[in-house]
Design a protein around this motif. Structure first.
Motif, short mmCIF file in Angstrom:
data_model
loop_
_atom_site.label_atom_id
_atom_site.label_comp_id
_atom_site.label_asym_id
_atom_site.label_seq_id
_atom_site.Cartn_x
_atom_site.Cartn_y
_atom_site.Cartn_z
N ALA A 7 0.86 -1.19 0.00
CA ALA A 7 0.00 0.00 0.00
C ALA A 7 0.89 1.24 0.00
O ALA A 7 1.77 1.37 0.85
CB ALA A 7 -0.88 0.00 1.24
N ILE A 8 0.65 2.13 -0.96
CA ILE A 8 1.42 3.38 -1.00
C ILE A 8 0.45 4.56 -0.95
O ILE A 8 -0.34 4.78 -1.88
CB ILE A 8 2.33 3.45 -2.25
N GLY A 125 -2.86 5.37 -3.26
CA GLY A 125 -4.04 6.18 -2.98
C GLY A 125 -3.86 7.06 -1.76
O GLY A 125 -2.79 7.66 -1.56
N ARG A 126 -4.91 7.17 -0.98
CA ARG A 126 -4.88 8.01 0.22
C ARG A 126 -5.20 7.21 1.49
O ARG A 126 -4.74 7.54 2.58
CB ARG A 126 -5.91 9.15 0.13
N ASP A 127 -6.04 6.18 1.29
CA ASP A 127 -6.59 5.42 2.43
C ASP A 127 -6.33 3.93 2.28
O ASP A 127 -7.05 3.12 2.82
CB ASP A 127 -8.11 5.64 2.50
N ILE A 128 -5.32 3.57 1.50
CA ILE A 128 -5.11 2.14 1.22
C ILE A 128 -4.64 1.42 2.49
O ILE A 128 -5.21 0.41 2.89
CB ILE A 128 -4.10 1.93 0.05
N LEU A 133 -6.94 -1.68 2.49
CA LEU A 133 -6.20 -2.93 2.71
C LEU A 133 -5.42 -2.84 4.03
O LEU A 133 -4.19 -2.75 4.03
CB LEU A 133 -5.23 -3.17 1.54
N PRO A 134 -6.14 -2.85 5.16
CA PRO A 134 -5.45 -2.65 6.45
C PRO A 134 -4.45 -3.75 6.78
O PRO A 134 -3.58 -3.57 7.63
CB PRO A 134 -6.60 -2.60 7.47
N ASN A 135 -4.58 -4.91 6.10
CA ASN A 135 -3.63 -6.00 6.37
C ASN A 135 -2.50 -6.06 5.35
O ASN A 135 -1.84 -7.10 5.22
CB ASN A 135 -4.37 -7.35 6.37
N ALA A 136 -2.29 -4.98 4.63
CA ALA A 136 -1.22 -4.96 3.62
C ALA A 136 0.12 -5.36 4.25
O ALA A 136 0.38 -5.06 5.42
CB ALA A 136 -1.11 -3.56 3.01
N ASP A 137 0.95 -6.07 3.48
CA ASP A 137 2.25 -6.53 4.00
C ASP A 137 3.21 -5.36 4.22
O ASP A 137 4.03 -5.39 5.13
CB ASP A 137 2.89 -7.50 2.99
N LYS A 189 -4.31 10.08 5.87
CA LYS A 189 -3.44 10.12 7.06
C LYS A 189 -2.57 8.87 7.06
O LYS A 189 -2.98 7.84 6.53
CB LYS A 189 -4.25 10.26 8.36
N PRO A 190 -1.38 8.97 7.66
CA PRO A 190 -0.54 7.77 7.65
C PRO A 190 -1.11 6.67 8.54
O PRO A 190 -1.64 6.97 9.61
CB PRO A 190 0.80 8.26 8.21
N ALA A 191 -1.04 5.43 8.08
CA ALA A 191 -1.43 4.31 8.94
C ALA A 191 -0.40 4.23 10.07
O ALA A 191 0.76 4.61 9.88
CB ALA A 191 -1.43 3.02 8.13
N GLU A 192 -0.84 3.75 11.22
CA GLU A 192 0.09 3.68 12.37
C GLU A 192 1.32 2.84 12.06
O GLU A 192 2.41 3.13 12.54
CB GLU A 192 -0.64 3.08 13.57
N ASP A 193 1.12 1.80 11.25
CA ASP A 193 2.23 0.91 10.94
C ASP A 193 2.86 1.21 9.57
O ASP A 193 3.47 0.35 8.96
CB ASP A 193 1.79 -0.56 11.02
N SER A 194 2.69 2.47 9.12
CA SER A 194 3.29 2.81 7.82
C SER A 194 4.70 3.36 8.00
O SER A 194 5.07 3.83 9.08
CB SER A 194 2.43 3.85 7.08
#
Ligand code: DC
Length: 221
Positions: A7-8, A125-128, A133-137, A189-194
């Motif tokens: 996810a980008i 995207g913005r919310d990927i 895809l919250p479980n993205a690797d 917004k950035p995902a916590e694990d990004s």
């Protein structure tokens, strides 16, 4: 082969699509440009003479809108090739309204999740990472300064023969950042694990390499 989901996310014109496309090509994954889907929906509203700030009227078009993304970058929307039109300023200037409507987002997200079900993907995207895809690797939040982003988009438009001024692009990028980050549903917004990647001072090649390095470290490929 293990299915991998990358996810980008990041603000407008941060170079996500250029980098994502190159990374996908290098790894043999499918590239999915989710911004193109919101842009195609916007073009359809404009085609039908619907005011993009009228949520009810835009949402009412959902059953008519059929979007297909092709591997070569072609974008079809309800019988029309919109590949070029979706990059025009009239679409860029309205797309953030369309992308703020929850019902339209839900329809697009449904399509995006289906596209990532069976194959390895690089989705931008913005919310990927936060929503689609919250479980993205691997989750990358790609940023760059407003000036750098506007400069890149301006040069890109010039190359494609899309008329615009640098000042228009700065205003468009700032406006989209504001609307995309402040909307109620699935904001930018950035995902916590990004992992944050600032490409302001990187060339395209360096940015691509930085993303490949992150992927290698995270999933070992
Ligand atoms: O990445 P782009 O500039 O082509 O995106 C166009 C617009 O679509 C952008 O202003 C925000 C919106 N968008 C979104 O809300 N969610 C996504 N996953 C992708 C794009």
């Amino acid at each position: 082969m293990k299915k991998v989901v990358i996810a980008i996310d990041g603000p407008a014109a941060a170079g996500k699509s250029t980098v994502s496309k190159a990374v996908a090509k290098k790894l043999g994954y499918t590239y999915i440009d989710t911004g193109a889907m919101y842009r195609a929906f916007t073009e359809y509203c404009l085609r039908k003479g619907v005011d993009c700030q009228n949520e009810g009227a835009c949402v009412a078009l959902i059953p008519e809108v059929e979007i297909t993304l092709y591997p070569d970058g072609k974008v079809m929307c309800s019988g029309k090739d919109v590949t070029r039109e979706i990059r025009e300023p009239r679409v860029s200037g309205n797309v953030s309204y369309i992308a703020s409507y929850k019902d339209i987002r839900l329809a697009m997200v449904d399509l995006q999740r289906k596209m990532a079900e069976k194959v390895s993907v690089v989705m931008d995207g913005r919310d990927i990472g936060t929503y689609v895809l919250p479980n993205a690797d691997v989750k990358i939040f790609q940023i760059a300064s407003v000036e750098e982003r506007a400069k890149r988009r301006y040069l890109e438009n010039q190359e494609k023969g899309i008329p615009c001024t640098y000042e228009e692009i700065v205003a468009d990028v700032e406006k989209r950042d504001r609307i995309d980050s402040s909307r109620a549903f699935a904001p930018l917004k950035p995902a916590e694990d990004s992992i944050e990647l600032d490409t302001s001072k990187l060339t395209i090649e360096e940015s691509v390499q930085a993303v490949l390095d992150i992927i290698k470290e995270k999933v070992g490929i």
